[in-house]
Design a protein around this motif. Structure first.
Motif, short mmCIF file in Angstrom:
data_model
loop_
_atom_site.label_atom_id
_atom_site.label_comp_id
_atom_site.label_asym_id
_atom_site.label_seq_id
_atom_site.Cartn_x
_atom_site.Cartn_y
_atom_site.Cartn_z
N GLN A 56 -64.55 20.97 95.52
CA GLN A 56 -65.32 20.36 94.81
C GLN A 56 -64.49 18.65 94.76
O GLN A 56 -65.66 18.08 95.01
N SER A 57 -63.41 19.16 95.61
CA SER A 57 -62.57 17.80 95.41
C SER A 57 -61.76 18.03 96.79
O SER A 57 -60.26 19.04 96.58
N LEU A 84 -62.09 12.30 97.74
CA LEU A 84 -61.07 12.12 97.93
C LEU A 84 -60.40 11.77 96.80
O LEU A 84 -60.14 10.96 96.23
N ASP A 85 -59.32 12.45 96.03
CA ASP A 85 -58.25 12.13 95.42
C ASP A 85 -56.11 11.89 96.19
O ASP A 85 -56.42 12.58 96.62
N LEU A 86 -55.84 10.75 96.45
CA LEU A 86 -55.12 10.49 96.82
C LEU A 86 -53.77 9.59 95.56
O LEU A 86 -53.86 9.39 95.51
N LEU A 87 -52.86 10.74 96.26
CA LEU A 87 -50.74 10.30 95.03
C LEU A 87 -50.95 9.64 96.55
O LEU A 87 -50.28 10.39 97.41
N HIS A 109 -58.11 15.60 85.39
CA HIS A 109 -58.52 15.72 85.63
C HIS A 109 -59.93 16.58 85.54
O HIS A 109 -60.80 16.32 85.69
N PHE A 110 -59.41 18.14 86.07
CA PHE A 110 -59.94 19.15 86.51
C PHE A 110 -59.31 20.10 85.31
O PHE A 110 -60.57 20.95 85.67
N ARG A 242 -60.71 8.22 94.43
CA ARG A 242 -59.69 7.63 93.58
C ARG A 242 -58.22 7.82 93.81
O ARG A 242 -57.37 8.74 94.87
N GLN A 243 -57.55 6.86 93.80
CA GLN A 243 -56.14 6.87 94.45
C GLN A 243 -55.46 6.13 92.89
O GLN A 243 -55.36 5.55 92.59
#
Length: 486
Positions: A56-57, A84-87, A109-110, A242-243
């Motif tokens: 899902q991401s 996209l999630d970026l740390l 978040h999940f 989301r960063q």
């Protein structure tokens, strides 16, 4: 509904790839290396992750300085438009801290039971069907509360990898009896003959809550630093990503330690899934050449090469013609600003060249002649102590910072596209075959208002031409007034 639906692949984009110099460098590390099909290892990892069922991401942990290059690579292969999630790490602190912040982010978040699949960005997997089957097994074990690692069936007595010894059988794999450091040749041969040892692939699968609970027990200092780094992070969310930029002070307090040492070697709830997936960590030029077919003389050639009496050589020269006579067992890698010549049996020792370049603070340690920036690229065509000539490519709708140089002036000539110019108090548009002059001390900005790349030639002249002679006043990429070398 299966509680393991909604898999979150986490790509750890680390690994400097020092043994793959001169292609891999500090500011363009191994994940961005292009394979012969034109795709980077990072792109291949993303595609492999995105094709798994239930995704899902896609979460990526990477250095802040590599953000825009990462997004550029993803943009070309994210055909399904996955979120996209970026740390963003301020600096590397090894895999324990990176995986801890990933698990905390996923939990936030999940949900606690969200399954996390951790994959290095710089490995190659050729059999995706077998990989998907192994992930399915790992998800089953993760649901049962295990920290799951992936073990590669060895096909040779390899001394360059860590090993995993299998323990008692489980429903979809084995308990891990112990992790073993890189062995000597005799021990590696015994492992191969015994059939109970697997190569440690550095990939993991677990529920977010499982990892966090185990870190609480065995590595609370890692978890505390990761939690603080996330709590004080700066967040940015847009339509595609989301960063979260991790807090440097908190993240810097995390121990510089691998997840294997911090947790996997200590936990009593670690399982392994044996798999044969066509895996390679591409840790050296010798490892890369094993994936490349050779000619009748045992040579592998990328580019145009004229060879006479040459045997068992790996030659990578995509930019210019290379000639070789009467040599054998060599690795030759040619790039626009650096040439590597190495004994094929000593490809691991390339790291000593990189260490010396780093000691000298040589630009070939960190940068290629073509340098990637958030807005595009620049290539140094020629330079001397008093002038430098660059080719600059600005992506559509991108813009350089509003900036000023103390010691140099610049002439800009547009080759193709159109350029929106700020020069002191003036703003104007110039097109192909037109030019402008930026005196030292003038505030200036270059933007591309069009839908095609802007290509221009920049001629710098002055007493000092270093990239650190820059004052930023405004920057859409968050680089003003700090990070002057970016």
């Amino acid at each position: 509904m299966n509680p393991l639906d909604g898999l979150i692949p986490c790509i750890i984009s680390g690994g400097s790839g020092t043994r793959l110099w001169p292609v891999s460098r500090q500011n363009m590390p191994k994940p961005f290396m292009r394979m012969r099909d034109g795709q980077s290892l990072l792109q291949k990892t993303f595609q492999r992750a995105s094709r798994l069922p239930g995704v899902q991401s896609v979460l990526t942990v990477t250095n802040r300085d590599l953000l825009f290059r990462t997004l550029d690579d993803y943009r070309l292969v994210n055909k399904a438009h996955l979120p996209l999630d970026l740390l963003l790490e301020p600096f590397g602190r090894n895999t324990a801290a990176a995986i801890a912040v990933a698990a905390l982010h996923v939990q936030e978040h999940f949900g606690d039971d969200a399954p996390l699949l951790v994959m290095p960005a710089d490995h190659l997997i050729l059999n995706e069907t077998a990989f998907a089957a192994a992930v399915s097994q790992a998800r089953e074990l993760a649901e049962a509360g295990y920290l799951v690692t992936f073990g590669i069936q060895p096909d040779r007595p390899e001394t360059g990898f860590g090993y995993i010894e299998q323990g008692e059988a489980l429903s979809a794999g084995y308990r891990v009896k112990r992790f073993v450091e890189k062995p000597d040749l005799a021990t590696a041969q015994a492992y191969l003959d015994g059939g109970k040892h697997l190569w440690n692939a550095g990939m993991f699968c677990f529920k977010a809550s499982t990892l966090i609970n185990e870190l609480t027990t065995y590595a609370p200092d890692v978890l505390e630093a990761a939690s603080a780094a996330l709590a004080h992070s700066q967040s940015l969310q847009n339509k595609t990503s989301r960063q979260r930029e991790l807090d440097a002070d908190a993240f810097g307090s995390a121990p510089d330690i691998s997840i294997d040492v911090a947790l996997m070697e200590k936990s009593q709830h670690v399982a392994v899934v044996p798999c044969d997936i066509g895996w390679s960590d591409i840790g050296s030029w010798e490892a890369l050449r094993q994936l490349t077919p050779n000619d009748a003389q045992g040579n592998q050639v990328n580019g145009e090469a004229i060879l006479h009496d040459v045997h068992n050589c790996y030659i990578d020269s995509p930019k210019r013609v290379l000639g070789a006579v009467g040599v054998r067992d060599l690795i030759i890698v040619d790039t626009p600003d650096a040439l590597l010549i190495a004994d094929a049996h000593r490809s691991q020792d390339v790291r000593y060249i990189v260490a010396e370049l780093k000691r000298q603070n040589h630009p070939a340690y960190s940068l290629h002649r073509t340098v990637t920036r958030p807005w595009g690229t620049y290539t140094v065509l020629e330079e001397s102590p008093r002038f430098k000539i660059k080719r600059i490519v600005v992506k559509p709708l991108a813009s350089l910072s509003l900036q000023m140089h103390h010691h140099r002036s610049e002439h800009w000539v547009v080759v193709s596209g159109a350029a929106q110019i700020t020069n002191g108090e003036r703003e104007f548009l110039i097109n192909a075959n037109e030019s402008t002059y930026i005196p030292a001390g003038h505030k200036h900005r270059l933007s591309n208002p069009g839908i095609i790349d802007l290509v221009m030639i920049e001629v710098q002249s002055g007493e000092y031409l270093g990239e650190d002679d820059i004052v930023r006043f405004d920057d859409i990429y968050g680089r003003a007034p700090l990070d002057v070398n970016k």
